[in-house]
Design a protein around this motif. Sequence first.
Motif, PDB file in Angstrom:
ATOM      1  N   ALA A   1       4.679 -80.798   2.781  1.00 33.91           N
ATOM      2  CA  ALA A   1       6.068 -80.328   2.714  1.00 33.91           C
ATOM      3  C   ALA A   1       7.036 -81.483   2.475  1.00 33.91           C
ATOM      4  O   ALA A   1       7.951 -81.375   1.647  1.00 33.91           O
ATOM      5  CB  ALA A   1       6.423 -79.602   4.016  1.00 33.91           C
ATOM      6  N   GLY A   2       6.844 -82.594   3.189  1.00 35.84           N
ATOM      7  CA  GLY A   2       7.765 -83.716   3.045  1.00 35.84           C
ATOM      8  C   GLY A   2       7.641 -84.449   1.726  1.00 35.84           C
ATOM      9  O   GLY A   2       8.657 -84.858   1.145  1.00 35.84           O
ATOM     10  N   MET A   3       6.412 -84.609   1.244  1.00 35.75           N
ATOM     11  CA  MET A   3       6.214 -85.364   0.009  1.00 35.75           C
ATOM     12  C   MET A   3       6.594 -84.561  -1.226  1.00 35.75           C
ATOM     13  O   MET A   3       7.161 -85.104  -2.174  1.00 35.75           O
ATOM     14  CB  MET A   3       4.755 -85.815  -0.094  1.00 35.75           C
ATOM     15  N   LEU A   4       6.274 -83.266  -1.255  1.00 40.32           N
ATOM     16  CA  LEU A   4       6.546 -82.462  -2.444  1.00 40.32           C
ATOM     17  C   LEU A   4       7.959 -81.892  -2.460  1.00 40.32           C
ATOM     18  O   LEU A   4       8.588 -81.787  -3.513  1.00 40.32           O
ATOM     19  CB  LEU A   4       5.517 -81.333  -2.561  1.00 40.32           C
ATOM     20  N   GLY A   5       8.461 -81.482  -1.279  1.00 41.11           N
ATOM     21  CA  GLY A   5       9.810 -80.936  -1.206  1.00 41.11           C
ATOM     22  C   GLY A   5       9.958 -79.636  -1.990  1.00 41.11           C
ATOM     23  O   GLY A   5       8.975 -78.961  -2.313  1.00 41.11           O
ATOM     24  N   GLY A   6      11.189 -79.281  -2.278  1.00 36.59           N
ATOM     25  CA  GLY A   6      11.471 -78.117  -3.108  1.00 36.59           C
ATOM     26  C   GLY A   6      10.962 -76.810  -2.531  1.00 36.59           C
ATOM     27  O   GLY A   6      11.024 -76.564  -1.322  1.00 36.59           O
ATOM     28  N   ARG A   7      10.422 -75.966  -3.397  1.00 33.30           N
ATOM     29  CA  ARG A   7       9.966 -74.642  -2.989  1.00 33.30           C
ATOM     30  C   ARG A   7       8.777 -74.732  -2.037  1.00 33.30           C
ATOM     31  O   ARG A   7       8.655 -73.948  -1.105  1.00 33.30           O
ATOM     32  CB  ARG A   7       9.598 -73.818  -4.214  1.00 33.30           C
ATOM     33  N   THR A   8       7.894 -75.693  -2.271  1.00 28.70           N
ATOM     34  CA  THR A   8       6.740 -75.873  -1.377  1.00 28.70           C
ATOM     35  C   THR A   8       7.205 -76.168   0.039  1.00 28.70           C
ATOM     36  O   THR A   8       6.695 -75.587   1.012  1.00 28.70           O
ATOM     37  CB  THR A   8       5.846 -77.019  -1.880  1.00 28.70           C
ATOM     38  N   ASP A   9       8.164 -77.048   0.147  1.00 25.79           N
ATOM     39  CA  ASP A   9       8.718 -77.388   1.463  1.00 25.79           C
ATOM     40  C   ASP A   9       9.338 -76.157   2.109  1.00 25.79           C
ATOM     41  O   ASP A   9       9.111 -75.882   3.297  1.00 25.79           O
ATOM     42  CB  ASP A   9       9.763 -78.492   1.286  1.00 25.79           C
ATOM     43  N   ALA A  10      10.098 -75.393   1.366  1.00 21.73           N
ATOM     44  CA  ALA A  10      10.774 -74.214   1.911  1.00 21.73           C
ATOM     45  C   ALA A  10       9.768 -73.185   2.412  1.00 21.73           C
ATOM     46  O   ALA A  10       9.914 -72.633   3.510  1.00 21.73           O
ATOM     47  CB  ALA A  10      11.695 -73.610   0.854  1.00 21.73           C
ATOM     48  N   VAL A  11       8.737 -72.922   1.625  1.00 17.80           N
ATOM     49  CA  VAL A  11       7.737 -71.917   2.020  1.00 17.80           C
ATOM     50  C   VAL A  11       6.994 -72.367   3.281  1.00 17.80           C
ATOM     51  O   VAL A  11       6.808 -71.585   4.228  1.00 17.80           O
ATOM     52  CB  VAL A  11       6.746 -71.663   0.861  1.00 17.80           C
ATOM     53  N   LEU A  12       6.560 -73.616   3.313  1.00 22.34           N
ATOM     54  CA  LEU A  12       5.804 -74.110   4.468  1.00 22.34           C
ATOM     55  C   LEU A  12       6.658 -74.139   5.727  1.00 22.34           C
ATOM     56  O   LEU A  12       6.185 -73.831   6.832  1.00 22.34           O
ATOM     57  CB  LEU A  12       5.244 -75.506   4.166  1.00 22.34           C
ATOM     58  N   MET A  13       7.921 -74.502   5.592  1.00 26.37           N
ATOM     59  CA  MET A  13       8.785 -74.549   6.776  1.00 26.37           C
ATOM     60  C   MET A  13       9.132 -73.151   7.279  1.00 26.37           C
ATOM     61  O   MET A  13       9.313 -72.941   8.472  1.00 26.37           O
ATOM     62  CB  MET A  13      10.063 -75.334   6.468  1.00 26.37           C
TER      63      MET A  13
ATOM     64  N   ALA B   1       1.046 -91.908  -7.361  1.00 29.23           N
ATOM     65  CA  ALA B   1       1.028 -90.465  -7.087  1.00 29.23           C
ATOM     66  C   ALA B   1       1.436 -90.209  -5.636  1.00 29.23           C
ATOM     67  O   ALA B   1       1.254 -91.074  -4.762  1.00 29.23           O
ATOM     68  CB  ALA B   1      -0.361 -89.900  -7.348  1.00 29.23           C
ATOM     69  N   PRO B   2       1.994 -89.015  -5.339  1.00 25.48           N
ATOM     70  CA  PRO B   2       2.406 -88.711  -3.961  1.00 25.48           C
ATOM     71  C   PRO B   2       1.311 -88.918  -2.916  1.00 25.48           C
ATOM     72  O   PRO B   2       1.587 -89.480  -1.847  1.00 25.48           O
ATOM     73  CB  PRO B   2       2.861 -87.253  -4.044  1.00 25.48           C
ATOM     74  N   PRO B   3       0.044 -88.482  -3.163  1.00 32.89           N
ATOM     75  CA  PRO B   3      -0.984 -88.746  -2.145  1.00 32.89           C
ATOM     76  C   PRO B   3      -1.196 -90.232  -1.881  1.00 32.89           C
ATOM     77  O   PRO B   3      -1.387 -90.650  -0.739  1.00 32.89           O
ATOM     78  CB  PRO B   3      -2.240 -88.096  -2.749  1.00 32.89           C
ATOM     79  N   THR B   4      -1.155 -91.039  -2.946  1.00 33.97           N
ATOM     80  CA  THR B   4      -1.325 -92.486  -2.781  1.00 33.97           C
ATOM     81  C   THR B   4      -0.163 -93.080  -2.002  1.00 33.97           C
ATOM     82  O   THR B   4      -0.364 -93.932  -1.111  1.00 33.97           O
ATOM     83  CB  THR B   4      -1.437 -93.160  -4.159  1.00 33.97           C
ATOM     84  N   ILE B   5       1.040 -92.654  -2.323  1.00 35.61           N
ATOM     85  CA  ILE B   5       2.222 -93.151  -1.603  1.00 35.61           C
ATOM     86  C   ILE B   5       2.129 -92.803  -0.125  1.00 35.61           C
ATOM     87  O   ILE B   5       2.417 -93.637   0.745  1.00 35.61           O
ATOM     88  CB  ILE B   5       3.507 -92.563  -2.225  1.00 35.61           C
ATOM     89  N   PHE B   6       1.712 -91.575   0.160  1.00 41.15           N
ATOM     90  CA  PHE B   6       1.629 -91.160   1.563  1.00 41.15           C
ATOM     91  C   PHE B   6       0.595 -91.983   2.314  1.00 41.15           C
ATOM     92  O   PHE B   6       0.873 -92.494   3.405  1.00 41.15           O
ATOM     93  CB  PHE B   6       1.285 -89.677   1.653  1.00 41.15           C
ATOM     94  N   VAL B   7      -0.591 -92.126   1.762  1.00 40.49           N
ATOM     95  CA  VAL B   7      -1.673 -92.826   2.467  1.00 40.49           C
ATOM     96  C   VAL B   7      -1.359 -94.308   2.623  1.00 40.49           C
ATOM     97  O   VAL B   7      -1.577 -94.894   3.696  1.00 40.49           O
ATOM     98  CB  VAL B   7      -3.004 -92.626   1.719  1.00 40.49           C
ATOM     99  N   GLU B   8      -0.825 -94.945   1.575  1.00 44.20           N
ATOM    100  CA  GLU B   8      -0.654 -96.391   1.594  1.00 44.20           C
ATOM    101  C   GLU B   8       0.664 -96.846   2.197  1.00 44.20           C
ATOM    102  O   GLU B   8       0.745 -97.975   2.710  1.00 44.20           O
ATOM    103  CB  GLU B   8      -0.781 -96.946   0.172  1.00 44.20           C
ATOM    104  N   HIS B   9       1.700 -95.992   2.166  1.00 44.55           N
ATOM    105  CA  HIS B   9       3.022 -96.467   2.575  1.00 44.55           C
ATOM    106  C   HIS B   9       3.694 -95.633   3.662  1.00 44.55           C
ATOM    107  O   HIS B   9       4.532 -96.153   4.397  1.00 44.55           O
ATOM    108  CB  HIS B   9       3.952 -96.514   1.347  1.00 44.55           C
ATOM    109  N   VAL B  10       3.356 -94.361   3.759  1.00 43.47           N
ATOM    110  CA  VAL B  10       4.061 -93.479   4.700  1.00 43.47           C
ATOM    111  C   VAL B  10       3.247 -93.226   5.966  1.00 43.47           C
ATOM    112  O   VAL B  10       3.801 -93.145   7.061  1.00 43.47           O
ATOM    113  CB  VAL B  10       4.406 -92.134   4.001  1.00 43.47           C
TER     114      VAL B  10
END
Length: 283
Positions: A102-114, A181-190
């Motif tokens: 939800a946090g990495m993708l945002g938008g509609r995906t974030d809204a649905v999951l929240m 890519a978002p998965p790489t950013i999340f694993v390596e930096h977030v």
Amino acid sequence: MTTSGSLRAARPGLGPLAVPGALAVAILLLTLLGPLAAPHDPLAVDLTARFEPSSLTHPLGTDHLGRDILSRLIAGARTTLGAVAAALALVVALGLGVGAVAGMLGGRTDAVLMRLCDVFLTVPTFVLALFLIGAFGTGLVNVIAAIALSHWAWYARIVRGLVLELKTRDYVLAARIAGAAPPTIFVEHVLTGVLPPLVALATLDIGHMALHVAGLSFLGLGVQPPTPEWGVMINEARAFFWTRPLLVVWPGLAIALAVLAFNRLGDALRDRLDPTLVAERGL
């Protein structure tokens, strides 16, 4: 100018962690070494030794079936806290996965999951767990699943908030500009910024979930007799409360000590790992 003495005074010492940490470690050791630490077989019935008082042979006495209470408390720690560990692993995995997406993708995906999280958050966790057990059926495995499904939304919300805050950091923006890519950013930096508060929250939830496991077992929905478990022990002993109150006191005290130890440990870890609190101390 800040002196070294004032820095040492501001820096949190081992004091807040020492007592709850030692008690939590002792409980965990009993959980892991239960069969070796128990002086007797927790399932052994001896009707000739019913309601024996405390002695060298039975330090906490025996119950209505002549079973050693201390051995059942130690074995019960493994059952109760083992169920908590399994439920907590599922909760962290679900919460981390949903919150990260939800946090990495945002938008509609974030809204649905929240919105899905909001549905789970509208019902108190224990009531939701009871409803899920009614749907799944009784038993320890179903209790673990019900507890996990009734708690994951809190973790997802917290992880999402942390991810949204960390996404604005310069090093994350630089990685995004570099084409990661978002998965790489999340694993390596977030992920490194998400894990410390998540560990503190999970530690705080150990006592809460232990109450859930014991409470559901007390109601006959979780662990079933004769398996030793703290809630089961209280349920079995309540018929003898007025004549043998210690049969209820011992497992109740075990639950209270476990909840207190892990709550205090979680508070201390939160104080150490929360970046906002650390910043306020000037560290």
